[in-house]
Design a protein around this motif. Sequence first.
Motif, PDB file in Angstrom:
ATOM      1  N   ALA A   1      43.656   5.182  35.843  1.00 22.65           N
ATOM      2  CA  ALA A   1      44.866   5.786  35.276  1.00 22.65           C
ATOM      3  C   ALA A   1      44.665   7.281  35.036  1.00 22.65           C
ATOM      4  CB  ALA A   1      45.249   5.087  33.972  1.00 22.65           C
TER       5      ALA A   1
ATOM      6  N   LYS B   1      50.709   5.499  37.101  1.00 23.91           N
ATOM      7  CA  LYS B   1      49.931   5.533  35.870  1.00 23.91           C
ATOM      8  C   LYS B   1      50.502   4.549  34.849  1.00 23.91           C
ATOM      9  CE  LYS B   1      48.076   9.310  34.439  1.00 23.91           C
ATOM     10  NZ  LYS B   1      47.649  10.571  33.846  1.00 23.91           N
TER      11      LYS B   1
ATOM     12  N   HIS C   1      46.288  -2.145  31.349  1.00 25.20           N
ATOM     13  CA  HIS C   1      45.197  -1.661  30.503  1.00 25.20           C
ATOM     14  C   HIS C   1      45.419  -1.993  29.018  1.00 25.20           C
ATOM     15  CE1 HIS C   1      41.879   1.117  29.523  1.00 25.20           C
ATOM     16  NE2 HIS C   1      42.634   1.511  28.515  1.00 25.20           N
TER      17      HIS C   1
ATOM     18  N   LEU D   1      48.625   1.357  33.146  1.00 25.46           N
ATOM     19  CA  LEU D   1      48.527   1.244  31.692  1.00 25.46           C
ATOM     20  C   LEU D   1      49.195  -0.025  31.173  1.00 25.46           C
ATOM     21  CD1 LEU D   1      48.993   4.946  30.587  1.00 25.46           C
ATOM     22  CD2 LEU D   1      46.889   3.597  30.691  1.00 25.46           C
TER      23      LEU D   1
END
Length: 102
Positions: free
Chosen positions: A34, A43, A50, A47
């Motif tokens: 990212a 990104k 993530h 995320l």
Amino acid sequence: MLKSRVDRYGTVAVSIHWVSAILILVLLGTGFRAANVIDATSKAGILRLHIPIAIAVLLLTLVRIAWWWRFDRKPLPWTDRRYGRSGSPAQSTLPFTSSSSV
């Protein structure tokens, strides 16, 4: 063997440890990926993976603390009477050998 014994950790503690370790490696990979992505849409997609994994690691850590605190105290350290409390002959002789240069 769910709970820990004196000589080894139990299944619950070991399982939580390794699942957390694998998830942390995934977090490292997704975090670096990212950070290196220029496109904001890509990104955001990374995320989205993530952040839930990070929350899962946090929850696993809290579960591990609760498991230890409520059900499974850490095993006492192994000691070998021949070498004192540490179980290591080097540690028991180190204080005597390190002061010989004075």
